[in-house]
Design a protein around this motif. Sequence first.
Motif, PDB file in Angstrom:
ATOM      1  N   LYS A  11       1.134 -32.198  60.097  1.00 17.59           N
ATOM      2  CA  LYS A  11       2.096 -32.285  59.006  1.00 17.59           C
ATOM      3  C   LYS A  11       2.682 -33.689  58.983  1.00 17.59           C
ATOM      4  O   LYS A  11       2.680 -34.383  60.002  1.00 17.59           O
ATOM      5  CB  LYS A  11       3.226 -31.286  59.216  1.00 17.59           C
ATOM      6  CG  LYS A  11       2.796 -29.840  59.042  1.00 17.59           C
ATOM      7  CD  LYS A  11       3.986 -28.930  59.195  1.00 17.59           C
ATOM      8  CE  LYS A  11       3.781 -27.975  60.347  1.00 17.59           C
ATOM      9  NZ  LYS A  11       4.889 -27.102  60.615  1.00 17.59           N
ATOM     10  N   ALA A  12       3.185 -34.077  57.835  1.00 15.36           N
ATOM     11  CA  ALA A  12       3.865 -35.367  57.747  1.00 15.36           C
ATOM     12  C   ALA A  12       4.922 -35.283  56.669  1.00 15.36           C
ATOM     13  O   ALA A  12       4.809 -34.491  55.725  1.00 15.36           O
ATOM     14  CB  ALA A  12       2.877 -36.477  57.428  1.00 15.36           C
ATOM     15  N   THR A  13       5.963 -36.073  56.819  1.00 14.73           N
ATOM     16  CA  THR A  13       6.996 -36.149  55.794  1.00 14.73           C
ATOM     17  C   THR A  13       7.105 -37.598  55.332  1.00 14.73           C
ATOM     18  O   THR A  13       7.251 -38.498  56.151  1.00 14.73           O
ATOM     19  CB  THR A  13       8.349 -35.689  56.354  1.00 14.73           C
ATOM     20  OG1 THR A  13       8.163 -34.434  56.995  1.00 14.73           O
ATOM     21  CG2 THR A  13       9.365 -35.542  55.254  1.00 14.73           C
ATOM     22  N   LEU A  14       6.991 -37.796  54.033  1.00 10.60           N
ATOM     23  CA  LEU A  14       7.137 -39.131  53.465  1.00 10.60           C
ATOM     24  C   LEU A  14       8.427 -39.173  52.662  1.00 10.60           C
ATOM     25  O   LEU A  14       8.945 -38.148  52.233  1.00 10.60           O
ATOM     26  CB  LEU A  14       5.976 -39.475  52.529  1.00 10.60           C
ATOM     27  CG  LEU A  14       4.554 -39.200  52.967  1.00 10.60           C
ATOM     28  CD1 LEU A  14       3.605 -39.652  51.874  1.00 10.60           C
ATOM     29  CD2 LEU A  14       4.232 -39.906  54.253  1.00 10.60           C
ATOM     30  N   LYS A  15       8.917 -40.389  52.450  1.00 11.30           N
ATOM     31  CA  LYS A  15      10.119 -40.536  51.651  1.00 11.30           C
ATOM     32  C   LYS A  15      10.027 -41.836  50.889  1.00 11.30           C
ATOM     33  O   LYS A  15       9.560 -42.838  51.426  1.00 11.30           O
ATOM     34  CB  LYS A  15      11.335 -40.538  52.575  1.00 11.30           C
ATOM     35  CG  LYS A  15      12.649 -40.797  51.883  1.00 11.30           C
ATOM     36  CD  LYS A  15      13.738 -40.977  52.930  1.00 11.30           C
ATOM     37  CE  LYS A  15      15.027 -41.440  52.290  1.00 11.30           C
ATOM     38  NZ  LYS A  15      16.079 -41.670  53.265  1.00 11.30           N
ATOM     39  N   VAL A  16      10.440 -41.802  49.628  1.00  9.74           N
ATOM     40  CA  VAL A  16      10.614 -43.054  48.906  1.00  9.74           C
ATOM     41  C   VAL A  16      12.042 -43.097  48.394  1.00  9.74           C
ATOM     42  O   VAL A  16      12.628 -42.066  48.086  1.00  9.74           O
ATOM     43  CB  VAL A  16       9.631 -43.201  47.719  1.00  9.74           C
ATOM     44  CG1 VAL A  16       8.202 -43.112  48.191  1.00  9.74           C
ATOM     45  CG2 VAL A  16       9.899 -42.162  46.659  1.00  9.74           C
ATOM     46  N   SER A  17      12.613 -44.280  48.366  1.00 13.14           N
ATOM     47  CA  SER A  17      13.959 -44.447  47.832  1.00 13.14           C
ATOM     48  C   SER A  17      13.897 -45.404  46.663  1.00 13.14           C
ATOM     49  O   SER A  17      13.228 -46.429  46.744  1.00 13.14           O
ATOM     50  CB  SER A  17      14.897 -44.995  48.899  1.00 13.14           C
ATOM     51  OG  SER A  17      15.124 -43.992  49.849  1.00 13.14           O
ATOM     52  N   THR A  18      14.595 -45.055  45.611  1.00 15.12           N
ATOM     53  CA  THR A  18      14.548 -45.877  44.413  1.00 15.12           C
ATOM     54  C   THR A  18      15.966 -46.058  43.875  1.00 15.12           C
ATOM     55  O   THR A  18      16.857 -45.295  44.233  1.00 15.12           O
ATOM     56  CB  THR A  18      13.614 -45.224  43.370  1.00 15.12           C
ATOM     57  OG1 THR A  18      13.659 -45.972  42.183  1.00 15.12           O
ATOM     58  CG2 THR A  18      14.005 -43.799  43.080  1.00 15.12           C
ATOM     59  N   SER A  19      16.151 -47.066  43.058  1.00 11.78           N
ATOM     60  CA  SER A  19      17.528 -47.377  42.644  1.00 11.78           C
ATOM     61  C   SER A  19      18.067 -46.287  41.718  1.00 11.78           C
ATOM     62  O   SER A  19      17.327 -45.645  40.983  1.00 11.78           O
ATOM     63  CB  SER A  19      17.563 -48.726  41.936  1.00 11.78           C
ATOM     64  OG  SER A  19      17.189 -48.545  40.589  1.00 11.78           O
ATOM     65  N   ARG A  20      19.369 -46.084  41.769  1.00 10.33           N
ATOM     66  CA  ARG A  20      19.995 -45.035  40.987  1.00 10.33           C
ATOM     67  C   ARG A  20      20.007 -45.371  39.497  1.00 10.33           C
ATOM     68  O   ARG A  20      19.866 -44.479  38.656  1.00 10.33           O
ATOM     69  CB  ARG A  20      21.425 -44.871  41.490  1.00 10.33           C
ATOM     70  CG  ARG A  20      22.117 -43.663  40.963  1.00 10.33           C
ATOM     71  CD  ARG A  20      23.558 -43.667  41.444  1.00 10.33           C
ATOM     72  NE  ARG A  20      24.205 -42.459  41.036  1.00 10.33           N
ATOM     73  CZ  ARG A  20      24.173 -41.339  41.736  1.00 10.33           C
ATOM     74  NH1 ARG A  20      23.557 -41.296  42.880  1.00 10.33           N
ATOM     75  NH2 ARG A  20      24.766 -40.254  41.287  1.00 10.33           N
TER      76      ARG A  20
END
Lengths: 371, 176
Positions: free
Chosen positions: B99-108
């Motif tokens: 299993k893996a967990t990815l995350k992306v963060s982007t501007s509000r």
Amino acid sequence: MALKTEEMVLNMGPQHPSTHGVLRLELELEGELVLNVRPHLGYLHRCFEKHCEAMTYPQVIPYVDRLDYLAAMSNELTYAITCEKLMNIQVPERVEYIRVIMVELQRIASHLVALGTFGLDIGAFTPFLYCFIDREKILSLFELTCGARMLYNYIWIGGLSHDLHPDFIRLAKEFVQYFKPHVAELNNLLSYNKIFIERTANVGVLPLEAAINYNITGPSLRGSGIKWDLRKNDPYSIYDKFDFDIPVGKGTFGQVGDCWDRYFVRVVEMEQSLRIIEQALEQIPEGDVTSALPKRVKPPEGTVYARTENPKGELGFFIVSNGSLNPYRVKVKPPSFVNLTVLGELCKGCFISDVIAILGSIDIVMGEVDR
Amino acid sequence: MKNDEEIFEILKAKFGDSIIELNAKSPFEKVIVIAPLKIKEVSYFLRDDSELDFCSLVLLSGVDDANGEKVELEEGFKGIQGGTLSVYYHLESINQKQKATLKVSTSRENPEVESVSDVWRNADWHEREAFDMYGIKFLNHPDLRRILMPEDWEAGYPLRKDYRNPEFYQGMKVPY
């Protein structure tokens, strides 16, 4: 000379008896042939995820019941397991046994509705009534346990709201013996019925690769011929203590992964659930079911994802905790929602009547799809 | 079966700067943080590489980090300016049992993430839901519109932390 024809758009639902709730399907038709299906959701949307952010962790449980309201016990178990993972709580052994018994009874009850209404959709009215008689007995067992017939609030974070009724074990054993022959009866009544087979075999064939890419879970995935069940593949609770098999679709009357396969996986699963219940009723230890209940649920910061095998598929909760009493974010992975995504693909090029069969065979509950 | 560090190293070697970090803040799961406009490329690799083989997307969820500045926009109402919205991807490989967990963060203010609906088909509806609830725009999504809320909902994105309930919906008073 050919007659002039044109495509027609037909709305099926939202108040259509065979859409299993308020689901609207926009069918693009050429005569009887379905060219495209566009599902429209949201009629039952009630902001579950937003509500959770305003409540403490234990307060969420009654709302969790209302996701898949035909399998409320299973939803509670998943939520409890997720919170226990966050809090690092070990629950007493008796609690684990009671949970397994409840969840497996719930699986049978949920499958009985699925099978009964599937038959009903296709035109077999009688099996539906037989299924509901048996489901009634399970609901009575739940009523004996916690007073409610559908929405229980019984499985709590760290334990149960209270212990079993003194008569429960005896009545549950009686139920197992009573229900065993009824599976064969259902098979005679519906599964091997010629008309039923004609309507479901070779209809809505879901190839395994597509099923995996769509992340279809539960009986619908196993109908496509893969042994994938979280109770075995990613064990939780105490499922590793029991002896049971995972049924898969074999293409008995048509291709592997058709509606009949998905249907029959559920029938066999009920038998396997009975096996689990029987073993659990024999082995259940004595103990206190409320000893591990936390006084205050205030988990540490972090994100967690935990999941269980619900009657409809993989139910999971993704919880973001910021260390306060309220969850910062609760995201549900609803099996019905994900399984419904494949509907458009399955229905392309089939007849209108097959849409009903396909929808019935993937077994959705709109309470969970719309949340 | 590979653990999170190994998966992170493989991705780092292949994509370099697009893979931002391995976030181990949560005691329950490690999260690989990826640049929002590279997620599709990385996803294709994760799915098609024979050692990684992440054949299914278990869950895609939007989260409002609410890490911006709290500004009083009107009297008695504080909105959030700046900061990020995030998308979490939970992946699973049936063959490799990992299993893996990815995350992306982007501007509000301008939340844009590459859509992965070509990679995993069920991402289509999950992304529509994230758009519906957080207003995250998934670039190259085939049909990005509201899914659970009414299509003509104009009061914004309900799961954002600075969301306010509207007083009226289509001229009807909304009771609370």
